[in-house]
Each structure stands twice: as structure tokens, then as C-alpha cells.
Motif scaffolding. Structure first.
Motif, PDB file in Angstrom:
ATOM      1  N   TRP A 129       0.850  -1.203   0.000  1.00  0.00           N
ATOM      2  CA  TRP A 129       0.000   0.000   0.000  1.00  0.00           C
ATOM      3  C   TRP A 129       0.877   1.241   0.000  1.00  0.00           C
ATOM      4  CZ3 TRP A 129       0.183   4.008   3.423  1.00  0.00           C
ATOM      5  CH2 TRP A 129      -0.868   4.934   3.384  1.00  0.00           C
ATOM      6  N   THR A 130       0.474   2.231  -0.785  1.00  0.00           N
ATOM      7  CA  THR A 130       0.982   3.597  -0.675  1.00  0.00           C
ATOM      8  C   THR A 130      -0.237   4.514  -0.637  1.00  0.00           C
ATOM      9  OG1 THR A 130       1.043   4.220  -3.028  1.00  0.00           O
ATOM     10  CG2 THR A 130       2.899   2.900  -2.185  1.00  0.00           C
ATOM     11  N   PRO A 131      -0.071   5.783  -0.294  1.00  0.00           N
ATOM     12  CA  PRO A 131      -1.230   6.673  -0.263  1.00  0.00           C
ATOM     13  C   PRO A 131      -1.951   6.816  -1.601  1.00  0.00           C
ATOM     14  CG  PRO A 131       0.580   7.643   0.968  1.00  0.00           C
ATOM     15  CD  PRO A 131       1.145   6.444   0.267  1.00  0.00           C
ATOM     16  N   HIS A 132      -1.306   6.403  -2.694  1.00  0.00           N
ATOM     17  CA  HIS A 132      -1.895   6.569  -4.017  1.00  0.00           C
ATOM     18  C   HIS A 132      -2.183   5.253  -4.736  1.00  0.00           C
ATOM     19  CE1 HIS A 132      -1.123  10.908  -3.893  1.00  0.00           C
ATOM     20  NE2 HIS A 132       0.046  10.608  -3.364  1.00  0.00           N
ATOM     21  N   ALA A 133      -1.843   4.128  -4.135  1.00  0.00           N
ATOM     22  CA  ALA A 133      -2.041   2.849  -4.811  1.00  0.00           C
ATOM     23  C   ALA A 133      -2.018   1.711  -3.801  1.00  0.00           C
ATOM     24  CB  ALA A 133      -0.956   2.622  -5.862  1.00  0.00           C
ATOM     25  N   CYS A 134      -2.664   0.612  -4.175  1.00  0.00           N
ATOM     26  CA  CYS A 134      -2.641  -0.595  -3.352  1.00  0.00           C
ATOM     27  C   CYS A 134      -2.733  -1.794  -4.280  1.00  0.00           C
ATOM     28  CB  CYS A 134      -3.813  -0.591  -2.365  1.00  0.00           C
ATOM     29  SG  CYS A 134      -3.922  -2.104  -1.382  1.00  0.00           S
ATOM     30  N   TRP A 135      -1.915  -2.831  -4.032  1.00  0.00           N
ATOM     31  CA  TRP A 135      -1.952  -3.985  -4.921  1.00  0.00           C
ATOM     32  C   TRP A 135      -1.486  -5.236  -4.189  1.00  0.00           C
ATOM     33  CZ3 TRP A 135       1.684  -0.149  -5.185  1.00  0.00           C
ATOM     34  CH2 TRP A 135       3.024  -0.525  -5.003  1.00  0.00           C
ATOM     35  N   PHE A 136      -1.711  -6.365  -4.850  1.00  0.00           N
ATOM     36  CA  PHE A 136      -1.260  -7.660  -4.364  1.00  0.00           C
ATOM     37  C   PHE A 136      -0.255  -8.240  -5.349  1.00  0.00           C
ATOM     38  CE2 PHE A 136      -5.340  -7.185  -2.268  1.00  0.00           C
ATOM     39  CZ  PHE A 136      -5.078  -7.648  -0.979  1.00  0.00           C
ATOM     40  N   GLY A 137       0.570  -9.157  -4.836  1.00  0.00           N
ATOM     41  CA  GLY A 137       1.505  -9.875  -5.681  1.00  0.00           C
ATOM     42  C   GLY A 137       1.830 -11.203  -5.049  1.00  0.00           C
ATOM     43  N   GLY A 138       2.500 -12.040  -5.827  1.00  0.00           N
ATOM     44  CA  GLY A 138       2.909 -13.317  -5.269  1.00  0.00           C
ATOM     45  C   GLY A 138       3.045 -14.398  -6.304  1.00  0.00           C
ATOM     46  N   GLY A 139       2.934 -15.625  -5.826  1.00  0.00           N
ATOM     47  CA  GLY A 139       3.046 -16.773  -6.701  1.00  0.00           C
ATOM     48  C   GLY A 139       3.872 -17.867  -6.058  1.00  0.00           C
ATOM     49  N   SER A 140       4.109 -18.923  -6.814  1.00  0.00           N
ATOM     50  CA  SER A 140       4.888 -20.054  -6.332  1.00  0.00           C
ATOM     51  C   SER A 140       5.546 -20.734  -7.521  1.00  0.00           C
ATOM     52  CB  SER A 140       3.979 -21.036  -5.588  1.00  0.00           C
ATOM     53  OG  SER A 140       4.732 -22.043  -4.955  1.00  0.00           O
ATOM     54  N   ASP A 141       6.799 -21.189  -7.325  1.00  0.00           N
ATOM     55  CA  ASP A 141       7.484 -21.876  -8.418  1.00  0.00           C
ATOM     56  C   ASP A 141       8.301 -23.028  -7.859  1.00  0.00           C
ATOM     57  OD1 ASP A 141      10.666 -20.637  -8.785  1.00  0.00           O
ATOM     58  OD2 ASP A 141       9.271 -19.583  -7.475  1.00  0.00           O
ATOM     59  N   LEU A 142       8.417 -24.069  -8.678  1.00  0.00           N
ATOM     60  CA  LEU A 142       9.065 -25.317  -8.297  1.00  0.00           C
ATOM     61  C   LEU A 142      10.481 -25.350  -8.865  1.00  0.00           C
ATOM     62  CD1 LEU A 142       8.005 -27.867  -6.745  1.00  0.00           C
ATOM     63  CD2 LEU A 142       7.728 -28.936  -8.991  1.00  0.00           C
ATOM     64  N   ASN A 143      11.428 -25.827  -8.045  1.00  0.00           N
ATOM     65  CA  ASN A 143      12.833 -25.777  -8.445  1.00  0.00           C
ATOM     66  C   ASN A 143      13.533 -27.115  -8.215  1.00  0.00           C
ATOM     67  OD1 ASN A 143      13.484 -22.632  -8.879  1.00  0.00           O
ATOM     68  ND2 ASN A 143      11.994 -22.875  -7.235  1.00  0.00           N
ATOM     69  N   PRO A 144      13.184 -28.131  -8.985  1.00  0.00           N
ATOM     70  CA  PRO A 144      13.828 -29.439  -8.820  1.00  0.00           C
ATOM     71  C   PRO A 144      15.211 -29.459  -9.459  1.00  0.00           C
ATOM     72  CG  PRO A 144      12.278 -29.529 -10.633  1.00  0.00           C
ATOM     73  CD  PRO A 144      12.153 -28.148 -10.045  1.00  0.00           C
ATOM     74  N   CYS A 145      16.123 -30.205  -8.839  1.00  0.00           N
ATOM     75  CA  CYS A 145      17.408 -30.445  -9.503  1.00  0.00           C
ATOM     76  C   CYS A 145      17.336 -31.701 -10.349  1.00  0.00           C
ATOM     77  CB  CYS A 145      18.530 -30.531  -8.479  1.00  0.00           C
ATOM     78  SG  CYS A 145      18.462 -31.961  -7.390  1.00  0.00           S
ATOM     79  N   LEU A 146      16.449 -32.623  -9.973  1.00  0.00           N
ATOM     80  CA  LEU A 146      16.182 -33.830 -10.750  1.00  0.00           C
ATOM     81  C   LEU A 146      14.707 -33.779 -11.120  1.00  0.00           C
ATOM     82  CD1 LEU A 146      18.057 -36.357  -8.431  1.00  0.00           C
ATOM     83  CD2 LEU A 146      18.939 -35.286 -10.512  1.00  0.00           C
ATOM     84  N   GLU A 147      14.415 -33.530 -12.378  1.00  0.00           N
ATOM     85  CA  GLU A 147      13.052 -33.216 -12.785  1.00  0.00           C
ATOM     86  C   GLU A 147      12.236 -34.475 -13.062  1.00  0.00           C
ATOM     87  OE1 GLU A 147      12.935 -30.391 -15.965  1.00  0.00           O
ATOM     88  OE2 GLU A 147      14.509 -29.126 -15.077  1.00  0.00           O
TER      89      GLU A 147
END
Length: 286
Positions: A129-147
């Protein structure tokens, strides 16, 4: 914005804390159920920010299942410095020159596993949040060494289900964003097999955006825990361990050079140990 966000800030911060509690409980249950030797437990440390606010840094090291996992939650506020203001303005956030105050809350998680067949994973959700804007963000990611193709498919299916419940176009958009965001230019490759990533989400309906962000958070455990349960007892070799350590080097490079959250946390004075929690306990470079 003339709207008073006090109640919404409190709701968002409480939600991120409740998600943190659920994940910590789930991960400690995995430690109880698998492996031999000492059972890993989270060490919880309060964090503070000089300008205001703080949170909890929860880190488990040397467990049966998790070699290192951190689950951080925070709610911080203050005034953005000049570099952070310019970065926000460059992303289209209005009013930075007039009023650089901010408030932010979120949860951030990174897990590095003992067994090389178990994928590392990252997840975060946040409200800014700022006085002039508000937003969401995020996510998830997978990081295998052996896929494993079936693991990647399962993870993405859970992310897609969370997206599809809100907008039929979200998954395609946010998967592509993750593919671009988690790419390591100097290596010419992605750091993992992707997931979803979104930022600056403000559709004009705060409740809808918050609900979507909650569903992204809720999707994490069903996306990740079954993969760990399936792979945690798989026999592994020294070659597998070598591949894991080298892949962790790639992860460390990305987080230190490119990750937006790492840069923001360090530049705005948040607890450095909490910001750098994402780094693996051991890594190698060839």
C-alpha cells in the motif's frame, strides 16, 4: 486514494500470519512422518525494521526432510528511500514524488530439501500500500534439480486451479510471467520448472484481489506436500547430491542478482537475515 485501508491492512496481515502457521505445522508433521535421526523443528525469531513494523522469521535447519526451510511473515511500514521510489515509479506506481510512505505485509517461503529427488520450492504472497495505490503480488514456483514431468504437471495443475477459480486468463498470463521473471539471463535458462508469478494486481475490486491471493496461498500445500511425500524416501547417490548442490548455486545466483524482493528488502532496511533466508545452506559452482 481517500479510502481508509486500516481494516484491510489488518485483515491481510492476519491472513498471511495464519497461512504461515498452517505451513509451519504441516512441515513439522512431514519431519515427524519421514526419515531417521533428529527431527527438525522451526526456530522462530522476531524481526524488526528501523522505520516501523516487523515480523517473524521461522527457519528449520538440518531436518530429516528439510535441509533448510524458511517461512517468514512481516508487516512493515515507513518511507521509501530514493532508489525504491524510483523503482516503484518506473513500474507505474503513482504519487511517489509527492508521498513516499508505504505499508507492506506478506509471507515468503523457500525450502531446500535433504533428498535431491525432492524439489526445492518458493512461495510468497503480499499486499503493498501507498497513499496513491494498493496492490497484491505473489506466486509459487518449483525448483527441482532432478526433474519429474509428473511432479511438474501436478504442481502446475494446482496453480492453474487457483487461477481458474477467479479468471480464465490468469493462469496463462501468470505462468508466462513466472517463466520470464525466474529466467537467469547470464545462464540462459530458467532457475526451475516455473509456476505462477504476478505483481501490481489491482483490478479495482480489493476483495476479489485479496480472495485470489488467498487462494494462491492455499494452493501451496496441496501443490508441494504430495511431491515431497512421494519422493522423500527415494534412494539417492552422490551424483544426485552433486546435481542438487550445483542447482542450488543457480538458485543463489538468481536471488542475489535479480530477485525483486531481495533487492527491495535490503534497500528498505528490513532484517538482512530474514531477507537472505532464501539462500541454500550449501551450494557448489562448477
Amino acid at each position: 486514494m481517500s479510502e481508509d485501508f486500516t481494516e484491510k491492512k489488518a485483515r491481510a496481515a492476519a491472513w498471511f500470519r495464519s497461512l504461515r502457521d498452517e505451513i509451519v505445522t504441516s512441515f513439522e508433521a512431514l519431519e515427524d512422518a519421514h526419515g531417521t535421526g533428529p527431527v527438525g523443528r522451526f526456530e522462530v525469531t522476531p524481526t524488526t525494521r528501523a522505520d516501523g513494523g516487523g515480523g517473524l522469521m521461522s527457519v528449520m535447519r538440518g531436518g530429516r526432510v528439510f535441509e533448510k526451510v524458511g517461512v517468514n511473515v512481516s508487516a512493515v511500514h515507513g518511507t521509501l528511500g530514493e532508489r525504491a521510489q524510483k523503482a516503484m515509479a518506473a513500474r507505474g506506481v503513482p504519487g511517489m514524488a509527492d508521498d513516499p510512505r508505504f505499508w507492506a505485509s506478506g509471507i515468503s517461503l523457500v525450502a531446500h530439501m535433504v533428498n535431491p529427488h525432492c524439489p526445492a520450492v518458493h512461495m510468497n504472497t503480499r499486499m503493498f500500500w501507498t497513499p496513491h495505490a494498493c496492490w497484491f503480488g505473489g506466486g509459487s514456483d518449483l525448483n527441482p534439480c532432478l526433474e519429474y514431468a509428473e511432479d511438474t504437471a501436478h504442481f502446475h495443475a494446482q496453480m492453474q486451479a487457483a487461477c481458474d477459480a477467479h479468471d480464465a486468463g490468469y493462469y496463462t498470463k501468470f505462468k508466462a510471467w513466472a517463466d520470464e521473471y525466474f529466467f537467469v539471463p547470464h545462464r540462459g535458462r530458467a532457475r526451475g520448472v516455473g509456476g505462477i508469478f504476478y505483481d501490481d494486481l489491482n483490478t479495482g475490486d480489493w476483495e476479489a484481489d485479496f480472495s485470489f491471493t488467498q487462494d494462491v496461498g492455499r494452493a501451496f500445500l496441496p501443490a508441494f506436500v504430495p511431491l515431497t511425500e512421494k519422493r522423500v524416501d527415494t534412494a539417492w547417490t552422490e551424483a544426485d547430491r552433486e546435481a542438487q548442490l550445483v542447482h542450488r548455486g543457480l538458485y543463489a545466483e538468481y536471488n542475489l542478482v535479480y530477485d525483486r524482493g531481495t533487492k527491495f528488502g535490503l534497500e528498505t532496511g528490513h532484517d538482512a537475515n530474514a531477507v537472505l533466508m532464501s539462500l541454500p545452506p550449501l551450494a557448489k559452482w562448477v
